[in-house]
Design an enzyme around this catalytic site. Structure first.
Site, mmCIF file in Angstrom:
data_model
loop_
_atom_site.group_PDB
_atom_site.id
_atom_site.type_symbol
_atom_site.label_atom_id
_atom_site.label_comp_id
_atom_site.label_asym_id
_atom_site.label_seq_id
_atom_site.Cartn_x
_atom_site.Cartn_y
_atom_site.Cartn_z
ATOM 1 N N MET A 1 0.857 -1.199 0.000
ATOM 2 C CA MET A 1 0.000 0.000 0.000
ATOM 3 C C MET A 1 0.883 1.235 0.000
ATOM 4 O O MET A 1 2.069 1.140 0.226
ATOM 5 C CB MET A 1 -0.899 -0.004 1.237
ATOM 6 N N CYS A 2 0.305 2.356 -0.250
ATOM 7 C CA CYS A 2 1.173 3.473 -0.603
ATOM 8 C C CYS A 2 0.508 4.816 -0.426
ATOM 9 O O CYS A 2 -0.702 4.916 -0.223
ATOM 10 C CB CYS A 2 1.534 3.364 -2.077
ATOM 11 N N GLY A 3 1.342 5.836 -0.614
ATOM 12 C CA GLY A 3 0.831 7.187 -0.743
ATOM 13 C C GLY A 3 1.232 7.697 -2.119
ATOM 14 O O GLY A 3 2.369 7.507 -2.536
ATOM 15 N N ARG A 32 2.447 6.829 4.896
ATOM 16 C CA ARG A 32 1.722 5.746 4.238
ATOM 17 C C ARG A 32 2.665 4.679 3.708
ATOM 18 O O ARG A 32 2.235 3.614 3.311
ATOM 19 C CB ARG A 32 0.891 6.264 3.055
#
Lengths: 298, 445, 239
Positions: A1-3, A32
């Site tokens: 998951m990420c930003g 994040r």
């Protein structure tokens, strides 16, 4: 998951500040994902000098100066290089595909992370704050940029697993979410001759879009087709030489905020990445609808 | 007339198909008759690689055992010291897994609290919220935070000793809770804000976050609401435990709970229970590897569940690298589920002692997995509590016996090198050598 | 009873909190430490999209936030009044039990998620999944709500003064949804229902509580058809 974050400048007066503004976004995004980070920068004259092509690589077997010499020998033309953390940036006054071929020939094992006249992708493992300093992001200028901070989900934390993914000239993609049928699509693309650098699901999306664009589709069509083919949850930001586009899957659980003013258009996973942008208090702020492609042309 | 046996049929030249055996025939005919999938309670019933496929190497010449009773073998465990002001200090590493009030009767929940408190361990609420009985009788109470959010409220959050964010459970990784109308009584309905008698539809995803990046923000909120006092657990059904455990840690978990496919449920489709998720034995080494690679093994604790039955299972989990285990089905059996003394009662409802898994029907003659007031009366929570306490003590002592035999003064000192495997599957899954050899399948000789 | 003496209300002392110098954790701790029954007033500036602002409140305090907040603002609110003069991120007032939360700008996804009571007012638009799994809260949205709003809505009332996106009220239980504008599509088991006098009165009250003057008669009521309450094989296509 990420930003993820992106900034598309409409007002040329802001171009000297592209890197500094992108840095404010990237550093808010750090929470994040702290495994890796990357930026895709369009139009910085240091990274992409006028009349030249730029090819970026990671995992180069040689240090920048030696690598440049090797590429120069392969190309038969002067080549300059610059080290930016795990990324090496090569420039030469030739077409991008020629420079890329020379880089591949001279540096077996290096992974090409971007090629083109306008785009440089700087990425690698490490904390986003440190990488921003390493990349000298605050000094970068240009007309648009995308940024990404990574929390690795299924693939390993490697520099090849970090985003942005740029697999076509002057194109790049950043992705928040998780495709669920990318393994099958990767096999299909491989059967059509597409080669992959990683096991990362985002790379499959990037190569799908690149293939569509190479076949003559515009960004909107390419992303609409992606929505039809790819399953899973995703917010995607795709940039090309002339466009900046956002799309979300049908269920749209992964966050996305778009802010628009006369001076710029920005996209981010969380509103707080946008708080450093000038005039954001008066921006039009909205959340993209599922399976609608929002695209801005230069 | 005596019933014909399989031997009689074989003698007649009759042969059962392994593919379309009688169980399969019955399942197909059930589907054809009713148009609905089979729903039942419990975990995966088929034979799977499990703890019985591992053996301990007791001391002899190269290692020395500890004397039973006199020479200490400690069993305490601290959960959640990483961030919380008040971590859980438990006397034994066997905890009681999340089971809802609704799935279980109020008296059963009370019994679990009594038994657990007597031996100094924790219980866990389930997909229906916190009852007064359980909070009143349970000294250490873990409060589940589930996709449905039935009964969720901040007062209970503050009253809890730990918070367990549930992504899924071993019986149905990727599925949500299920409770059928016959168990949605007035009290259950009131707690869950549902109409009485509906078949509850449950969400399989949380309503306000999806993915570990958003989970990190949610855990931040839960800590803020409770002033950073309580450990936050993250529970996953065993599926891709290596990734899930890493992501749980990245999202901020203080404790990770991994539940294998033998883990029970009160009600789920049989096909989901039997065909989704991986065995507990296969999950543990992956979870431990994830924690070790991140450098947080023992700092972020691992609780393992799914088919833990006795002190040998407990000791094997510890040796593989877990910090604690949770028991659900075993706890219910200790309370009296599937008691042979009730066989006649089970026959009346189409089952038999040792086979009963229709917990979703709410007709449990033992009064445990039912909301029927008459049936509930049969269950005495004080007696149940004592039985559970007895069972927990036996499990703990059994593990101590094994640990002492391996020369360990603390259950946590058990390590993978104390174990060998009996089957190739177990050896490959646990990366332990086959007994009497140095061979680990997949890793050369 | 005579009113010869009038009680003069004590002046409310407002505590100012600047989130550039005070952490969210310190803010929440101060709010949690207010004595029982406290009606203290707090003014929070420079929130800059931070998460978990004013969460877990359990006192009838008033918190006014000047600017945009991130995720879960006023999460699990009890008794307090929280005003956001800006936009709110994901899950504003999630699991609220009582009290009042007023977002003067827009709200992101899952506004009022699983809330049991109280009133959530959003003057602007709310995004997807507004009122998801609501369990008794009242929600009034001045603008539009996004897709999957009212998903699995169990109890409570939602009033949408603008339009609703796709799959409104999918799997709805006993919550009531009122929409003034258009509904892109209805979710499983959600149907339009008759507006009887008690429903008009309900909408009137909710609009008044939200400080709005829309015409209650312009709203359509949506609720559960109750065909999915118990499984029937003939409804299999709805699953």
């Amino acid at each position: 998951m990420c930003g993820i974050a992106g900034l598309h400048l409409r007002d040329a007066a802001l171009q000297p500040h592209l890197g500094a503004l992108l840095q404010t976004m990237l550093c808010q995004a750090a929470e994040r994902g702290t495994d890796a980070a990357g930026v895709g920068l369009y139009g910085d004259p240091g990274l992409n000098p006028a009349g030249q092509a730029t090819v970026c690589t990671i995992e180069s077997p040689l240090v920048a100066t030696e690598a440049a010499a090797a590429v120069e020998r392969a190309l038969g033309q002067p080549v300059r290089s610059r080290a930016s953390g795990q990324t090496t940036v090569f420039t030469a006054a030739v077409a991008a595909d020629l420079l890329e071929a020379a880089v591949r020939a001279a540096l077996p094992g290096a992974v090409v992370t971007s090629r083109g006249a306008n785009l440089s992708v700087l990425k690698g493992t490490g904390h986003p704050d440190e990488l921003a300093t390493t990349f000298r992001l605050a000094d970068a200028t240009g007309y648009q940029g995308v940024a990404h901070t990574r929390m690795a989900t299924e693939s390993a934390v490697t520099s090849t697993g970090s985003h942005p993914y740029s697999v076509g000239p002057d194109q790049c993609m950043v992705h928040n979410g998780s495709f669920s049928n990318h393994a099958t699509i990767r096999r299909e693309l491989k059967a059509e001759g597409v080669e992959f650098d990683s096991e990362n699901d985002t790379e499959v999306g990037a190569r799908f879009v690149a293939q569509q664009l190479a076949g003559g589709a515009d960004v909107e069509k390419a992303l609409r087709l992606l929505c039809e083919r790819f399953d899973g949850f995703y917010t995607l930001l795709v940039a090309t030489e002339n466009s900046f586009a956002v799309v979300r899957d049908a269920i749209a659980c992964k966050p996305a905020v778009v802010a628009e003013t006369d001076q710029w258009v920005a996209m981010a996973s969380e509103y707080r990445y946008l708080t450093g942008l000038p005039g954001v208090e008066n921006a039009r702020i909205f959340e993209p609808e599922p399976e609608v492609v929002y695209a801005w042309e230069r | 007339m005596t019933d014909a046996t399989p031997a009689d049929f074989a003698a007649q030249g009759l042969r059962e198909s392994a593919t379309f055996d009688r169980t399969t025939i019955a399942a197909i005919q059930h589907a054809a008759r009713t148009g609905i999938y089979d729903i039942r309670g419990g975990g995966a019933k088929r034979k799977l690689p499990h703890f019985d496929d591992l053996l301990f190497l007791g001391a002899s010449m190269s290692r020395y055992p500890l004397e039973g009773y006199r020479e200490r073998c400690d069993t305490d465990v601290v959960l959640g010291a990483r961030n919380a002001k008040f971590p859980l200090h438990l006397s034994t590493p066997v905890t009681i897994a999340g089971m809802s009030f609704g799935a279980l009767s109020g008296r059963a929940k009370e019994a679990l609290g009594r038994g657990a408190s007597e031996v100094g361990t924790s219980t866990t609420t389930g997909d229906g919220g916190m009852t007064d009985e359980e909070r009143g009788h349970s000294k250490h109470l873990v409060y589940q935070y589930l996709p449905s959010r039935y009964g969720m409220n901040p007062d209970h959050l503050r009253a809890a000793d730990a918070i367990e964010v549930v992504l899924g459970q071993g019986a149905k990784p990727g599925g949500g809770g299920m409770l059928l109308g016959q168990k949605i009584t007035e009290r259950v309905a009131g707690m869950r804000t549902l109409p009485v008698g509906v078949d509850q539809r449950s969400a399989c995803r949380h309503p306000d976050w999806t993915g570990p990046d958003d989970l990190a923000i949610k855990i931040g909120e839960l800590r803020e609401i409770t002033d950073w006092e309580k450990p936050v657990y993250v529970k996953v059904g065993a599926s891709r435990p290596y990734y899930d455990v890493k992501l749980a840690v990245k999202a901020g978990a203080d404790v990770v709970v991994v539940d294998g496919m033998q883990g029970g449920t009160a009600a789920t489709q049989d096909v989901f229970i039997e065909h989704v998720g991986i065995p507990t034995l296969a999950a543990i080494p992956e979870a431990v590897r994830a924690l070790q690679e991140m450098g947080v093994h023992r700092e972020v604790q691992l609780i393992v569940s799914g088919g833990v039955r006795n002190g040998a299972d407990l000791a094997k989990c510890m040796a593989l690298g877990a910090d604690a285990v949770a028991i659900g089905t075993a706890a219910l059996i200790a309370l009296g589920d599937n008691d042979p003394a009730l066989d006649a009662e089970y026959r009346k409802i189409g089952s038999a002692a040792g086979y009963y898994d229709d917990w979703q029907a709410g007709q449990d003659p033992a009064g445990i997995t039912t909301q029927d007031p008459e049936l509930q009366q049969r269950f005495d929570p004080e007696v149940g509590g004592r039985r559970l306490a007895n069972y927990l003590r036996v499990m703990t002592m059994e593990a101590q016996i094994i640990a002492r035999a391996c020369g360990k003064a603390h259950l946590q000192h058990l390590e993978p090198e104390d174990l060998v495997a009996l089957t190739i599957e177990a050896a490959a899954m646990t990366r332990l050598p086959l007994a009497g050899t140095s061979w680990i399948p997949g890793q050369g000789s | 009873m005579g009113t010869l003496t009038q009680e003069i209300p004590a002046p409310t002392v407002t505590t100012d909190v600047d989130l550039t110098t005070t952490s969210v954790r310190e803010l929440n701790a101060a709010l949690h430490a207010e004595p029982e029954g406290s009606t203290a007033a707090y003014r929070v500036v420079h929130p800059a999209g931070r998460h978990a602002v004013a969460v877990g409140l359990d006192r009838p305090v008033t918190v006014t936030v000047e600017g945009h907040v991130g995720y879960y603002a006023a999460g699990m609110n009890q008794h307090a009044t929280v005003e956001v003069h800006g936009n709110a991120g994901v899950g504003v007032a999630e699991n609220m039990m009582s009290g009042r939360v007023h977002v003067h700008g827009d709200a992101s996804q899952s506004a009022g998620a699983t809330a049991h009571g109280g009133l959530l007012v959003v003057d602007g638009n709310a995004a997807a999944r507004c009122g998801i799994s609501m369990k008794g809260v009242d929600i009034v949205v001045g603008g539009n709500v996004g897709h999957m709003s009212g998903f699995m809505a169990q109890a409570g009332r939602m009033v949408v003064c603008g339009d609703a996106g796709d799959a409104l009220g999918d799997s709805i239980y006993e919550a009531r949804i009122y929409v003034q504008g258009t509904v892109a599509s209805l979710g499983a088991d959600c149907v339009a229902k008759e507006m009887r006098p008690e429903h008009l009165a309900e909408v009137t009250d909710l609009l008044a509580a939200a400080g709005r003057d829309d015409d209650p008669a312009a709203f359509t009521r949506y609720g559960s058809a109750r065909t999915l309450y118990n499984f029937h094989v003939d409804n299999a296509s709805a699953y």
